[in-house]
Structure formats: C-alpha cells, structure tokens
Design an enzyme around this catalytic site. Structure first.
Site, PDB file in Angstrom:
ATOM      1  N   GLU A  62       0.808  -1.223   0.000  1.00  0.00           N
ATOM      2  CA  GLU A  62       0.000   0.000   0.000  1.00  0.00           C
ATOM      3  C   GLU A  62       0.845   1.278   0.000  1.00  0.00           C
ATOM      4  O   GLU A  62       0.470   2.271  -0.621  1.00  0.00           O
ATOM      5  CB  GLU A  62      -0.976   0.011   1.177  1.00  0.00           C
ATOM      6  CG  GLU A  62      -2.198  -0.888   0.984  1.00  0.00           C
ATOM      7  CD  GLU A  62      -1.912  -2.363   1.233  1.00  0.00           C
ATOM      8  OE1 GLU A  62      -0.793  -2.690   1.669  1.00  0.00           O
ATOM      9  OE2 GLU A  62      -2.803  -3.197   0.986  1.00  0.00           O
ATOM     10  N   HIS A 131     -11.158  -5.203   8.183  1.00  0.00           N
ATOM     11  CA  HIS A 131     -11.647  -4.924   6.827  1.00  0.00           C
ATOM     12  C   HIS A 131     -12.754  -3.871   6.833  1.00  0.00           C
ATOM     13  O   HIS A 131     -13.066  -3.311   5.799  1.00  0.00           O
ATOM     14  CB  HIS A 131     -12.160  -6.204   6.156  1.00  0.00           C
ATOM     15  CG  HIS A 131     -11.059  -7.128   5.739  1.00  0.00           C
ATOM     16  ND1 HIS A 131     -10.266  -7.789   6.646  1.00  0.00           N
ATOM     17  CD2 HIS A 131     -10.586  -7.497   4.523  1.00  0.00           C
ATOM     18  CE1 HIS A 131      -9.365  -8.526   5.999  1.00  0.00           C
ATOM     19  NE2 HIS A 131      -9.537  -8.355   4.713  1.00  0.00           N
TER      20      HIS A 131
END
Lengths: 327, 328
Positions: A62, A131
C-alpha cells in the site's frame, strides 16, 4: 440517462476518464485481474479494454501504491489507485497524510498532486474490524486532502470523474454495500462538483445530514418520523472536504435542529465537526440540542448480532430526532 | 567509462562543486550557533560531498532527483541558485519555496529536484511514481533517489525496490551509507553490513563504491544511470561514506569516538581530491586558493541575501494548500 448499478457507474467513470485523457492510469491490488468476476466492480473489464500499460496490478504494497500515485501525479499523470479496504489506508497513510497533503504547501505552491485514491468501505459483511472501519475523520482532519463519499450511482460516477480531474489529491470512498444498487446515471462525461451537498427531501422540523450507506438508514427513519408528525429535511453530504457549509447552515436556520448520522464511531467522528460548526455559526437558530448518531467506540464486531448493534439503525435516528425535538 | 576518461574540465567541476557544498554547509554551521538565525534542525552532509557531487554530475538535466534530510549537496551539484536556496533554509520569503520548506522540505521542480522527504524512507516510494511516469511517457529520463543506511530499515524502501524490480522502472536507488542512523551504528540496525547486497532480492544490480572518492562515485553513477536509462530496470548503489556532523547541529555527537571522527577527517573527500588534482597537475595552488575564495564569496553573498530577506508575511500562511481551494 440509463440505469446502472453503483459499481457499473464507477466503472463508467474510470472508462470515460481513461478515454478522454491518456495521462489517466489505474493501479492497485487486483485492478486488472481480480479474484472477483463481478461486473459490478469498478475496475471490471478495464484491463481488456485499456491493456497492461494503463491498468497496473501491483504487489500487496500500500505504501508503494500511494507513493506511485504521488510521484506520478507530480510528473503530470493522473493516477487513480485503489486501496482495497478502508482500514488498509493506514498502510498508505504516510504517503497520503505526510506527503500528498503537505508537499504542495511546502513547495510554496510549485508542485501539485492530481491523484485519486479509491477506497472501498462499509460495514455489514461480517469481515470484522480489519476490513471494516470508516476512517473519514482521520482524512478530513489532515490538511491538503479532499474526501468525497457518493451515495447514489449518479454521484458515484460524477464524483469519481470530478476527483480524477481535480488538480488536488482526492480520496473517493466507495461504500461496498451500495455496489449492487441500481439507479439512473446520466450518459457521458457528467460530473458532480466537489463541495456541493444534495438536498434529498425538504422538511421543516429537523435537518438530517448523512453520507454513503447512512443516507439510506436516514431514509428508512423518515416514515416513522412522518407518522409522528415530524417533517425532516434530508441532506446527502457527498463531499466532506470541501464541505458545503452553506447547505447545512441554510437548512438548520430553517428547521432549527440538526441530527448527523454516520457509520463511523461517534467519538471524534465527522458529525462532531458538523455539530461544532452549527453551534459556532447558527447557534441563534437552534431550537434544540444537536444530536449525533454513530457507532460505539469499539472495533467493528464480526458476529452479525454484534455488527447490527454497532451499525446505527433507523430506530436510533428516530430517537435522536425526537430528542432534538425535545420529545 | 573508465577513470582516465574523466577530462580535466570535469575534474575541476567536481572539485568546485564539493568545495561549494562544504563552504555552504560550514556557513550554515556558523549561523546555527547564533540563536534565531536558522530555524528548525540543520542536518548537514559534511564529509559526504563526494556522493552528492559525483552522483548528480552523472545525470542529465531531464533526470529526476528525490532527496532527503541531507539535500544541500544534491541541490548545489544540480546547480540550484545559492541565494534562493540559502534564503529558503532560513525560511525567508525570497527562498526557493517562499519560506514554506525550510531546510527539510526543499524542492526545485524547475531543476527536476522534484521532492525532498524527511520522513525517513519515504523517498523511494515517491521516486517509484516519478520513474513510472518516465516509463509511461516513454521519455529517456531516469529517477535517482537518495536515502541513508537508516532509511534502508524502513518497509517502504523494500516495497519500492520490489515494485521497481517487478516493473523494471528506470530508477536508481542511491544509499548514502554514512555509518550512522541517529545515534545507532549499522550493526545495531542493519542485519547485513552490505546494503547493496539486497539488490539481488529485487533482481537488480547492486554495487558498492567508496563514497569519499568523487571520481569513483561519478564513474559508477554513469554506469548505473546508463543501465537504468537503457530500460533494463532499477539499480542500487551503496556509497560508503561518513557523517562528520550529528543529526542536526544541536547534536553534540557524544556517542561518537573522537578517534573515529579523526580517522574519517583524514579521509576527507575534498582534501584527498585536492591533493590528487595538485599531484596530477590539473590545478595549482593559486587556482585552489581562487576556487576557495570564489566559493566563500558566493556563500557569503547568499547568507547576506538571506539575512536581508524578510520572513513570509501573514498573507501567504493559508495559501498553497490546494490548487483549487474549497470556497470557505
């Protein structure tokens, strides 16, 4: 105008942007070849349409994805990168918070970073807190970043297009719970301006502000509220930064009451900023306490009954409005 | 390219660039001793001039540089204007970034010194994007990112090296290994003593060089720049050098053995090169003196320019956050 799902509308925005500007490219984990074959995903079919040069599958990295967007945008490209789930933005946050939001200022206005980060958000699919966690107030609190949150297919397309062609870094939050939702979407390059809220339905007694999925929680509450003789004005915020202050203040000056609804934790959530803004700038118009509806200060739970408790429901909206009304 | 291909003109340029950098940073050292003259942390690269000069001199103007805390040498070797650089380091209005960068965030996009990040290890992911843009636009430019041995411990550096290796980006990683990360020695923060060996894990060439030998850095720089420019992918250079000053001018280096500092002072890249040029008849004593005096005069003029410049006024404190600011 044609009917499309929210996901198809996002897909159309990416397609149009890539067609009209050769400097637009997309990158992220599985934006080319995805484990899902769902035609309602934003990047579905783009690899086949635009090829590997412009549709870049990345490693699970990321920080590198966000750095890629930053460096490429500074060189004149218009990157659109994806962060798969909102909590993973923490891994990219140095690039976004310390760099995307600051480097233009620190360059004395010499550099600009026209990048877009698409981040998928949402509760209600039982994946738990790594999540599912909405971090919009972290981003809104960081200078130099814009953040928008569409609630309809039309705005999914329109806001994403505006974000891609905005000269500044924009985070576009895509609510996964809305992905299959159908709606009318205008044909062609039709953009929703950043910083403009939408008046969803007019009312006289209380202003309700929400964004993303929370908007539909608010809509569900309208019927019971109506049955109790309470008329609410509903605003779909759409854009958190820039914020359409005028739309909210005008409405509160009319109704005298404000309830903000979001799925993020209530504590230090974006609703706190709206409550404070109204207290600062429209105190004289208030007829009752400003109320905030949000999640408790716990990690997003996994078990369905726990997740249901976590996620604000229409009953909580009804209660909050009644309290704002002094009932 | 071999060493004997370095023509005398280039030798003189390399020498002048190192001298200018040294004098420039010595001026900052002096000014830092006076309260209020130099805002923030002044993090200097004395002793490391050969890496900046040698590497930047091996680049073409179209090549992009991403820098870090110790950026002054990179900028000066690139030809940055001394006055606006010194003024910026003093956070003055006439600075190259209008006084909004200070020493820690200098950027000169006009010279393709695109960004400086002083979040340790953040340069490589930024550089990844710049190198991707060069590849995407099919230009012949490459990107060079300078980082330290301390930064090599950051995860972002690994992410960037891996992705650069996967996409074969025109990106040259230059690790300036100056033997210190804050107050920590390499054996305390680096599992292997040789950072260049990590290149193997990312499928790129990794080479080590004496970072106090400006011609060695230049020659390896030329070779690796050519490699990256040819489209073969990224490369890693590790330049072994030494940090003569602390992490900021407030750092008294109490943790450094004075004998170690002395031994590295004897390996000073400028003194060594000066002797080499004198011995080789490239420069004589009078020319050496003239180069020193010229650098001192330019630095003094830059410091005076900075001193005379005002701080930025309140009218710019809220500007430059966005290209298209939200209407309030």
């Amino acid at each position: 105008m044609s009917e499309k799902t929210f996901g198809q509308a996002l897909n159309e925005a990416l397609t149009i942007a890539m067609e009209i500007d050769k400097n637009v490219f997309i990158a992220g984990e599985g934006v080319g070849v995805s484990i899902h074959q769902d035609p309602n995903t934003a990047t579905h079919g783009l690899l086949e349409k635009f090829g590997r040069r412009r549709v870049k599958d990345t490693p699970v990295s990321e920080a590198a994805i966000a750095g890629l967007a930053l460096g490429a945008s500074c060189m004149g490209l218009r990157p659109v990168v994806e962060i798969m789930f909102f909590p993973f933005i923490t891994l990219a946050s140095d690039m976004l918070v310390n760099h995307a939001g600051k480097l233009r200022y620190m360059s004395g206005g010499k550099s600009s970073f026209p990048l877009t980060v698409r981040v998928r958000a949402g509760l209600g699919f039982g994946a738990g807190s790594q999540h599912s966690q909405n971090l919009e107030s972290w981003i809104a609190h960081s200078p130099g970043l814009k953040i928008v949150w569409p609630a309809t297919p039309e705005d999914a397309k329109g806001l994403l297009l505006s974000a891609i062609f905005d000269p500044d870094p924009v985070i576009v939050v895509e609510d996964m719970m809305l992905n299959q939702m159908p709606g009318d979407v205008p044909t062609g390059d039709v953009r929703t301006p950043l910083g403009k809220a939408r008046l969803v339905s007019p009312g006289t007694d209380c202003t309700l502000v929400a964004y993303g999925t929370a908007l539909y929680t608010v809509m569900e509450a309208l019927k019971p509220l109506g049955e109790q003789g309470i008329s609410c004005e509903v605003i779909d915020l759409r854009s958190l930064v820039p914020l359409d202050k005028a739309c909210i203040l005008d409405s509160v000056r009319k109704t005298g009451r404000l309830v903000v609804v979001h799925e993020a934790n209530r504590f230090c959530g974006f609703g706190a900023e709206l409550a404070a803004m109204v207290a600062d700038e429209a105190f004289d118009a208030l007829k009752g306490p400003v109320k905030r509806v949000g999640a408790p200060q716990i990690p997003v739970p996994t078990a369905p009954p726990h997740e249901n408790i976590f996620k604000p429901g229409p009953e909580e909206v009804v209660t909050a409005v009644r309290e704002a009304m002094g009932k | 390219m071999t060493e004997n291909q370095i023509i005398p003109d280039l030798r003189i340029r390399l020498y002048k660039s190192m001298v200018l950098t040294r004098k420039f940073e010595e001026k900052i050292m002096d000014l830092s001793q006076e309260p209020g003259r130099m805002p923030g942390m002044q993090i200097l690269a004395n002793g490391q001039e050969a890496v900046a000069t040698g590497m930047v001199s091996a680049l073409e103007p179209e090549d992009v540089i991403i820098s870090n805390h110790r950026s002054h040498g990179h900028l000066l070797a690139r030809g940055a204007d001394l006055n606006s650089l010194m003024a910026e380091i003093m956070a003055k209005e006439t600075g190259v970034n209008g006084g909004k960068a200070g020493t820690l965030h200098l950027s000169v996009p006009d010279l393709n010194v695109l960004m400086t990040s002083t979040v340790v290890g953040a340069g490589p992911p930024l550089a990844l994007g710049a190198a991707f843009a060069q590849q995407y636009k099919k230009t012949t430019g490459i990107t060079v990112v300078f980082f330290g041995d301390g930064a090599a411990a950051e995860g972002s550096v690994h992410e960037a090296m891996n992705l650069a290796g996967v996409w074969k980006l025109p990106l040259l990683f230059v690790c300036e290994n100056n033997c210190w990360a804050g107050a920590q020695r390499p054996e305390e923060h680096c599992a292997t003593p040789h950072i260049f060996q990590r290149a193997k894990g990312y499928d790129m060439p990794g080479r080590s060089v004496d970072g106090n030998d400006v011609e060695a850095v230049y020659n390896l720089g030329v070779e690796l720049v050519e490699y990256c420019r040819s489209g073969k992918g990224p490369a890693l250079m590790e330049a072994l050098t030494y940090r003569m000053r602390g992490h900021g001018e407030q750092d008294r280096q109490h943790y450094v053995d004075p004998k170690e500092l002395e031994s590295w002072a004897a390996k000073c890249p400028i003194l060594g090169y000066r002797q080499k040029l004198l011995d080789g008849g490239v420069l004589n004593q009078a020319q050496i003196q003239a180069i020193d005096q010229d650098a001192e005069a330019r630095v003094a003029a830059a410091a005076a320019f900075g001193d005379e410049s005002p701080y930025p006024g309140p009218e710019t404190v809220l500007t430059d956050v966005f290209v298209q600011p939200p209407s309030a």
